[in-house]
Motif scaffolding. Sequence first.
Motif, PDB file in Angstrom:
ATOM      1  N   MET A  92       0.798  -1.244  -0.149  1.00 26.67           N
ATOM      2  CA  MET A  92       0.034   0.092  -0.047  1.00 26.67           C
ATOM      3  C   MET A  92       1.007   1.253  -0.128  1.00 26.67           C
ATOM      4  O   MET A  92       0.832   2.314  -0.896  1.00 26.67           O
ATOM      5  N   PHE A  93       1.778   1.227   0.964  1.00 23.42           N
ATOM      6  CA  PHE A  93       2.714   2.690   0.970  1.00 23.42           C
ATOM      7  C   PHE A  93       3.752   2.588  -0.526  1.00 23.42           C
ATOM      8  O   PHE A  93       4.022   3.624  -0.732  1.00 23.42           O
ATOM      9  N   ALA A  94       4.131   1.449  -0.935  1.00 22.33           N
ATOM     10  CA  ALA A  94       4.834   1.492  -2.068  1.00 22.33           C
ATOM     11  C   ALA A  94       4.159   1.903  -3.239  1.00 22.33           C
ATOM     12  O   ALA A  94       4.645   2.774  -4.028  1.00 22.33           O
ATOM     13  N   GLU A  95       2.830   1.579  -3.226  1.00 28.43           N
ATOM     14  CA  GLU A  95       1.831   2.260  -4.601  1.00 28.43           C
ATOM     15  C   GLU A  95       1.796   3.551  -4.254  1.00 28.43           C
ATOM     16  O   GLU A  95       1.717   4.335  -5.374  1.00 28.43           O
ATOM     17  N   ARG A  96       1.948   4.158  -3.140  1.00 22.65           N
ATOM     18  CA  ARG A  96       1.923   5.679  -2.935  1.00 22.65           C
ATOM     19  C   ARG A  96       3.212   6.430  -2.901  1.00 22.65           C
ATOM     20  O   ARG A  96       3.425   7.533  -2.686  1.00 22.65           O
ATOM     21  N   ASP A  97       4.122   5.543  -3.154  1.00 25.07           N
ATOM     22  CA  ASP A  97       5.650   6.070  -3.019  1.00 25.07           C
ATOM     23  C   ASP A  97       6.021   6.733  -1.817  1.00 25.07           C
ATOM     24  O   ASP A  97       6.534   7.901  -1.713  1.00 25.07           O
ATOM     25  N   ALA A  98       5.523   6.051  -0.685  1.00 28.31           N
ATOM     26  CA  ALA A  98       5.616   6.730   0.602  1.00 28.31           C
ATOM     27  C   ALA A  98       6.272   5.672   1.615  1.00 28.31           C
ATOM     28  O   ALA A  98       6.066   4.561   1.405  1.00 28.31           O
ATOM     29  N   ASP A  99       6.987   6.091   2.709  1.00 26.66           N
ATOM     30  CA  ASP A  99       7.412   5.073   3.577  1.00 26.66           C
ATOM     31  C   ASP A  99       7.084   5.889   4.936  1.00 26.66           C
ATOM     32  O   ASP A  99       7.393   7.204   5.308  1.00 26.66           O
ATOM     33  N   PRO A 100       6.008   5.525   5.811  1.00 24.29           N
ATOM     34  CA  PRO A 100       5.686   6.281   6.979  1.00 24.29           C
ATOM     35  C   PRO A 100       6.535   6.258   8.140  1.00 24.29           C
ATOM     36  O   PRO A 100       6.535   7.126   9.228  1.00 24.29           O
ATOM     37  N   THR A 101       7.777   5.502   7.988  1.00 22.92           N
ATOM     38  CA  THR A 101       8.891   5.693   9.011  1.00 22.92           C
ATOM     39  C   THR A 101       9.657   6.645   8.623  1.00 22.92           C
ATOM     40  O   THR A 101      10.758   6.820   9.314  1.00 22.92           O
ATOM     41  N   GLN A 102       9.571   7.566   7.598  1.00 23.40           N
ATOM     42  CA  GLN A 102      10.405   8.685   7.322  1.00 23.40           C
ATOM     43  C   GLN A 102       9.582   9.772   7.440  1.00 23.40           C
ATOM     44  O   GLN A 102       8.432   9.734   6.991  1.00 23.40           O
ATOM     45  N   GLY A 103      10.226  11.052   7.503  1.00 21.23           N
ATOM     46  CA  GLY A 103       9.603  12.252   7.552  1.00 21.23           C
ATOM     47  C   GLY A 103       8.758  12.447   8.978  1.00 21.23           C
ATOM     48  O   GLY A 103       8.273  13.511   8.657  1.00 21.23           O
ATOM     49  N   GLY A 104       9.115  11.859   9.977  1.00 23.22           N
ATOM     50  CA  GLY A 104       8.386  12.315  11.268  1.00 23.22           C
ATOM     51  C   GLY A 104       7.047  11.830  11.355  1.00 23.22           C
ATOM     52  O   GLY A 104       6.630  11.816  12.600  1.00 23.22           O
ATOM     53  N   TRP A 105       6.349  10.740  10.599  1.00 20.94           N
ATOM     54  CA  TRP A 105       5.247  10.451  10.971  1.00 20.94           C
ATOM     55  C   TRP A 105       5.275   9.332  11.889  1.00 20.94           C
ATOM     56  O   TRP A 105       4.698   9.460  13.152  1.00 20.94           O
ATOM     57  N   LEU A 106       5.927   8.274  11.558  1.00 19.29           N
ATOM     58  CA  LEU A 106       6.067   6.959  12.560  1.00 19.29           C
ATOM     59  C   LEU A 106       7.741   6.566  12.648  1.00 19.29           C
ATOM     60  O   LEU A 106       8.247   6.799  11.702  1.00 19.29           O
ATOM     61  N   THR A 107       8.080   6.625  14.011  1.00 28.48           N
ATOM     62  CA  THR A 107       9.479   6.353  14.278  1.00 28.48           C
ATOM     63  C   THR A 107       9.900   4.957  13.824  1.00 28.48           C
ATOM     64  O   THR A 107       9.099   3.983  14.117  1.00 28.48           O
ATOM     65  N   PRO A 108      11.067   4.948  12.951  1.00 28.61           N
ATOM     66  CA  PRO A 108      11.561   3.577  12.530  1.00 28.61           C
ATOM     67  C   PRO A 108      11.918   2.641  13.597  1.00 28.61           C
ATOM     68  O   PRO A 108      12.019   1.477  13.546  1.00 28.61           O
ATOM     69  N   GLU A 109      12.108   3.365  14.906  1.00 28.31           N
ATOM     70  CA  GLU A 109      12.511   2.340  16.064  1.00 28.31           C
ATOM     71  C   GLU A 109      11.235   1.586  16.546  1.00 28.31           C
ATOM     72  O   GLU A 109      11.386   0.655  17.335  1.00 28.31           O
ATOM     73  N   ASP A 110       9.972   2.221  16.245  1.00 29.40           N
ATOM     74  CA  ASP A 110       8.766   1.813  16.795  1.00 29.40           C
ATOM     75  C   ASP A 110       7.859   0.773  15.894  1.00 29.40           C
ATOM     76  O   ASP A 110       7.149   0.063  16.060  1.00 29.40           O
ATOM     77  N   TYR A 111       8.149   1.334  14.516  1.00 31.47           N
ATOM     78  CA  TYR A 111       7.196   0.662  13.344  1.00 31.47           C
ATOM     79  C   TYR A 111       8.295   0.259  12.163  1.00 31.47           C
ATOM     80  O   TYR A 111       9.320   0.689  11.950  1.00 31.47           O
ATOM     81  N   THR A 112       7.799  -1.092  11.592  1.00 32.70           N
ATOM     82  CA  THR A 112       8.395  -1.254  10.163  1.00 32.70           C
ATOM     83  C   THR A 112       7.422  -1.931   9.245  1.00 32.70           C
ATOM     84  O   THR A 112       6.203  -2.413   9.685  1.00 32.70           O
ATOM     85  N   LEU A 113       7.596  -1.904   8.017  1.00 34.32           N
ATOM     86  CA  LEU A 113       6.877  -2.298   7.160  1.00 34.32           C
ATOM     87  C   LEU A 113       7.401  -3.981   6.599  1.00 34.32           C
ATOM     88  O   LEU A 113       6.714  -4.228   5.695  1.00 34.32           O
TER      89      LEU A 113
END
Length: 158
Positions: A92-113
């Motif tokens: 879903m995020f690849a289709e939008r060319d987005a990564d929710p763990t980048q840019g301050g939305w979700l922290t990569p220390e707490d979430y992953t895809l």
Amino acid sequence: MTGSARMAELRQQEEELVFASFDQHDAWRLGSLIANRAISEGHGVAIDIRRHNLVLFRCVLPGATADQEAWIRRKSASVLRFEHSTALLTEMFAERDADPTQGGWLTPEDYTLAGGSFPVRVRGAGVIGAITVSGLSSDDDHLLVVDGIRNYLKTVGA
């Protein structure tokens, strides 16, 4: 497989793999089923079934590393937040060319895809937990979980 075909397959899995009910006994039986398959195939994985912060089943097989704990925590957090498998979220995020763990939305220390975590969805109640495998590739972790749920639901007649 194209992205849209893969996304359709992953959505179908979530529609199909729904429990009539799910309690600690189910977690034990399902976790044991997945663990026994992993053992028979020689996979060094960690398996976790949780209802939010309550761990219902945990198994760490020989070959799994301490890193699996962090992967399980981050994968299951993603499933519990978005109520979709991490494999589907990745698409879903690849289709939008987005990564929710980048840019301050979700922290990569707490979430992953990374694939390998799947929602425990109960008919009439929604998502009540997550089933996670870590130690193989994202696709293989996902497949081990999905095959385990599918086989378990066949045995309980759900």
